[in-house]
Design an enzyme around this catalytic site. Structure first.
Site, PDB file in Angstrom:
ATOM      1  N   HIS A 149       0.825  -1.206   0.000  1.00  0.00           N
ATOM      2  CA  HIS A 149       0.000   0.000   0.000  1.00  0.00           C
ATOM      3  C   HIS A 149       0.861   1.259   0.000  1.00  0.00           C
ATOM      4  CE1 HIS A 149      -3.729   2.200   0.811  1.00  0.00           C
ATOM      5  NE2 HIS A 149      -3.003   2.970   1.606  1.00  0.00           N
ATOM      6  N   HIS A 172     -10.427   2.759  -0.858  1.00  0.00           N
ATOM      7  CA  HIS A 172     -10.619   2.283   0.515  1.00  0.00           C
ATOM      8  C   HIS A 172     -11.420   0.992   0.456  1.00  0.00           C
ATOM      9  CE1 HIS A 172     -10.097   4.229   4.700  1.00  0.00           C
ATOM     10  NE2 HIS A 172      -8.953   4.082   4.107  1.00  0.00           N
TER      11      HIS A 172
END
Lengths: 222, 738
Positions: free
Chosen positions: B45, B91
């Site tokens: 990430h 998200h």
């Protein structure tokens, strides 16, 4: 005529109200911080939309204790023009400056859309340039805009010609389709729709300008 | 002496080689806190370790670009002394685990990325993907996730005071176990007042502002870098809780603090929290950062250095101020009722030095964390392909019934139920809101408006990722051109499965290369974005879903919208009828909805022709010749015609097509480079089209109240507008059972 726009930390329509008044209405407007004890030398005050102090409790429940609201109360008692839009209406109701309460929309969802309003009375400083029965288009954007009051209060509002706007097609379950009301002295109005968002053709409607123009006209003849 | 066991290292999702690399960087074994810090910064990430080598292929420079990838958001010059900061972020994982808070904090995170650049957010758009709402097995969960995500976005954006002005919402089986929530935010700033996250000035104070640090969201970034197995609910404590009111205070305070001129650098604490903001600001500025955790405002007692450094508590920012001017900054934050505390200072040695009550608990070179994460050239093969190439035999029994089925299908139907929950008007800049081809926002102080759209197509990409990505860019640019805007820059969100599987990595590589090619061709450089990998649950990967958001410019004026305005106007199909074959038809909504199967390839795309169609459209729009314009995409011409008939005027069209194309194709194929418009001046429109070498057949005329589509004298579909509109407008509510 000088307008004051109150800024609570969670106000988010304060700039929009300021812009509508200073640019589209053409009157001077200034911001008033929520901790102010006084409103300065303004001739009318607007409580704008938003989420005053987050409103995680009841909308406006904390705002009513703010220093600026004490000043607004005094200003209203002296006959000053007070316009509460959306969250501003919720705060006025919580503060007891207007009767009733705004509870969650019937459908339990936030709703943002253009609505049509019936001008129920032109006998107010907020609608004196409109005609009774005139349809105004302006948007709503709220999750807790269902107007609620007991039967006696509702009857009283109607008997005293204090319902200013009704929804043509009730979006939120408001009793008797009420979208905006006056206090008994007719110098304080709360409404859930956003007149400041309807002050130029580019935004889809200029009908909201009529509310502000009415305020300016009413002030001029005072 | 180290107490780190192999189990502990692998629980931090670090490989043995990565661990050895840490040891060699430090010249010693890391301690537990340092292990945690490395693990989040080197997570997929934060480090883009699997995608980085391929992301370099994307174009990032252009005449409008002020800031490309590498900062909190990209920034472009829009003229008149104004700049626009924008970026998209995913998200996905949190939104699956806890839809409401997952989506809400997704909005919060990207908003901070925008205002940390000094830009006031003026718009949010969302690209959402869920499993089918009517699936007998997963439908109930999919409905719950959709409702939760939409409320979460509404909750955060509405309270913060940013309008949510558009986006897309798509339903596909592959997203049942792994929904996608991609949020794009966009803000405006004076061009000469942009702030960067580059620490500078030895001795300058490092100031922590905003919410207190709690134990929430520890290892969120690592969670977002792993696939789900079994019960994802146990990950729920990894999801943060958002407070949009606090974020609103933070916005106002940060912008006001920036006005003082005392701020040197600023970065939000998003993924990997305090760790990421310290080492990235240090690394970008070539500086060291020293902090003492005893000064960090904490929500609960007894937090360890590990927890403080890795917390992903929301609504926090880190800034570097000019030494001696701290009080100016503190005064602003006090006014807004926020914590602002000096927790350390900038140093000259390039190290991230973390102390706790004066005792050093972590000491790592900033560069090692932020820029020297391992980069993997992961092996890749031909992309995974789950669908057959050849078309099954099919023949429509009832074209009109097919048409209605499409209009009532999840991907095509009206999304009003979703976007009415968003305040799409606050800040009174929304010239064209949700439901159109692109959102249009004015910049008040100028005569400049921005157009923004989001596009992705997982189905196309599942069939051919390179072509799917090219088509997504082309369509997004077409959306902008349809409202009259010139596309100038883009942001991307790459949603894929596990990159350690070569056939998934193959999808990623192909999609990036396709996107790079199209972005270069359409002159929309990628100024930033996000990569979300490991979108898998129980080994089932999502369709490869690159999403692109493009920003365009136009002159402020009444918007050009999709709906027909008046009867008696010529209807023109700019770009022409296009073409299709059986293989390409397998990627259409018709194949998916009516035939219930997918095969073949996405539509063909002639990028040069596409570019000319768009140029012609912009010229037509600028000349004020079109009364309506609508991009032909999902569901093809028949759906576009219906959508253009659903405006408030109640005007439809009677269309007669001179084509021998197979009827299903003629009505429902999804070939690109086509825009349906109505005009009072067909000759002028045709002249512009001719000049651009673009077909512009006059296919019909607008009429009151009904729609009819015929070909070579035979009526193919016909309906009054009202029942059709009801079908289209209420379909989503019917599926949700509300």
């Amino acid at each position: 005529m000088r307008f004051g726009v109150v800024v609570f930390p969670g106000s988010n329509c304060d700039h929009d109200a300021w812009y509508a008044i200073s640019r589209n209405l053409g009157c001077p407007a200034e911001f008033i911080w929520h901790q102010s004890q006084s409103l300065g030398n303004v001739d009318a005050v607007i409580l704008p939309g938003g989420f005053s102090y987050g409103d995680y409790l009841r909308c406006g429940a904390i705002a009513k204790f703010s220093p600026v609201m004490a000043a607004v109360r005094r200003f209203a008692a002296d006959g000053g023009l007070v316009l509460g839009i959306c969250n501003g209406f919720q705060i006025l109701a919580e503060s007891g400056l207007l009767p009733g309460a705004l509870i969650r929309n019937r459908g339990l969802k936030f709703i943002c859309r253009q609505v049509e309003l019936e001008t129920v009375t032109a006998n107010s400083p907020f609608t004196c340039l409109a005609s009774k029965g005139q349809t105004l288009r302006m948007p709503i954007a709220h999750g807790e805009g269902c107007y609620y009051a007991d039967e006696r209060t509702l009857d009283e509002l109607e008997a005293e010609d204090r319902v200013v706007f009704r929804y043509r097609d009730n979006p939120n379950g408001s009793l008797r389709d009420i979208a905006g009301i006056l206090n008994r002295e007719r110098n304080v109005m709360g409404l859930m729709p956003h007149p400041e968002r309807a002050t130029e053709p580019l935004m889809g409607s200029s009908d909201g300008l009529l509310v502000f123009r009415s305020m300016a006209a009413a002030f001029a003849v005072r | 002496m180290s107490t780190l066991t192999p189990e502990l290292i692998s629980a931090h999702q670090l490989t043995e080689q990565e661990y050895q690399r840490i040891v060699s960087i430090l010249g010693r074994e890391p301690n537990y806190t340092e292990l945690g810090i490395f693990s989040v910064m080197w997570s997929e990430h934060c480090s883009y370790k699997s995608s980085r080598v391929h992301l370099k292929k994307l174009p990032t420079q252009g005449s409008h670009v002020i800031q490309g990838p590498g900062e909190n958001a990209g920034v472009i010059d829009v003229g008149g002394g104004w700049a626009v900061a924008f970026k998209i972020e995913s998200h996905n994982h949190p939104s699956f685990i806890e839809p409401f808070q997952g989506a809400a904090t997704g909005v919060g995170g990207i908003l901070r990325d925008i205002f940390t650049m000094g830009a006031r957010p003026i718009a949010v758009l969302d690209s959402l993907r869920f499993g089918p709402l009517d699936d007998p097995r997963t439908g109930a969960r999919n409905r719950r996730i959709l409702a939760g995500v939409v409320s979460g976005i509404a909750h955060y954006g509405n309270c913060f005071g940013v309008p949510t002005v558009g986006g897309e919402c798509v339903f596909e089986t592959g997203y049942s176990g792994n929904p996608l929530v991609n949020v794009l935010a966009l803000g405006v700033a004076r061009k000469d007042r942009i702030f960067y996250a580059r620490a500078a000035g030895v001795g300058n104070p490092v100031i922590y502002v905003g919410a207190k640090t709690g134990r929430d969201g520890i290892h969120g970034a690592s969670m977002a870098s792993a696939e789900f197995t079994g019960d994802a609910r146990q990950k729920r404590p990894n999801v943060q809780v958002g407070d949009p009111f606090l974020e609103k205070l933070l916005l106002e305070a940060c912008l006001e603090a920036m006005e003082t001129g005392a701020i040197v650098a600023i970065q939000d604490m998003g993924a990997a929290g305090l760790t990421c903001s310290t080492c990235e600001m240090g690394s970008r500025g070539g500086a060291g950062i020293e902090i003492d955790l005893q000064y960090v405002p904490q929500r609960e007692a007894g937090m360890t250095p590990y927890e403080i450094m890795l917390s992903e508590s929301q609504e926090r920012m880190l800034l570097v101020a000019e030494k001696g001017r701290e009080e100016e900054v503190f005064r602003v934050f006090r006014k807004w009722g926020l914590d602002a505390v000096t927790i350390g200072c900038v140093t000259a040695d390039g190290m991230l030095r973390v102390k706790n009550h004066g005792r050093v608990v972590a000491e790592i070179p900033n560069r090692a964390l932020a820029d020297e994460a391992p980069v993997y050239e992961r092996p890749y093969t031909r992309p995974l392909r789950k669908y057959p190439m050849d078309a099954p035999p099919f023949r429509s029994a009832d074209l009109e019934a097919d048409w209605k089925a499409l209009l009532a299908s999840g991907d095509v139907c009206s999304k009003r139920w979703i976007w009415e929950q968003y305040d799409y008007m606050v800040r009174t800049n929304t010239v064209a809101g949700p439901g159109g081809d692109a959102a249009v926002l004015r910049i008040k102080e100028t005569d400049i408006s921005l157009a923004v759209a989001l596009d992705g197509n997982g189905r196309y990409c599942a069939l051919a990722p390179r072509q799917g990505a090219r088509l997504a860019v082309a369509e997004c640019c077409r959306n902008l051109s349809t409202v009259g805007a010139l596309p100038v820059a883009a942001t991307n969100c790459l949603n894929f499965g596990n990159p350690e599987r070569p056939e998934i990595m193959g999808q990623l590589v192909e999609a990036i290369e396709g996107m790079a090619e199209a972005c270069r061709f359409f002159e929309t450089p990628i100024t930033g974005g996000n990569v979300s990998l490991y979108n898998e649950t129980l080994g089932e990967a999502i369709d490869p879903t690159p999403v692109v958001g493009v920003v365009g410019l136009l002159k402020t004026g009444p918007p050009l919208t999709a709906d027909f305005k008046r009867p008696g106007r010529a209807v023109i199909l700019l770009g022409g009828l296009g073409d299709c074959d059986e293989i390409q038809f397998g990627s259409t909504q018709y194949a998916k909805v009516v035939l219930g199967r997918i095969w073949g390839l996405p539509p063909a795309l002639d990028m040069d022709y596409e570019k000319r169609v768009q140029a012609a459209m912009r010229e037509i729009a600028a000349a004020g010749l079109a009364e309506s314009a609508h991009d032909v995409s999902d569901g093809g011409l028949a759906v576009a015609l219906a959508e253009s008939s659903f405006g408030p005027a109640g005007v439809g069209a009677v269309v007669e097509l001179a084509s021998g194309m197979r009827e299903e194709f003629l009505l429902f194929h999804e070939g690109p480079s086509r825009i349906l418009l109505s005009t009072e001046h067909p000759e002028a429109v045709e002249a512009i089209a001719r000049r651009h070498g673009v077909e512009a057949p006059r296919i019909g005329v607008t009429v009151e109240g009904r729609i009819r589509l015929a070909a070579r004298g035979r009526v193919l579909v016909e309906s009054a507008i009202e029942p059709l509109r009801r079908l289209w407008e209420t379909a989503l509510e019917r599926m949700l059972g509300v």
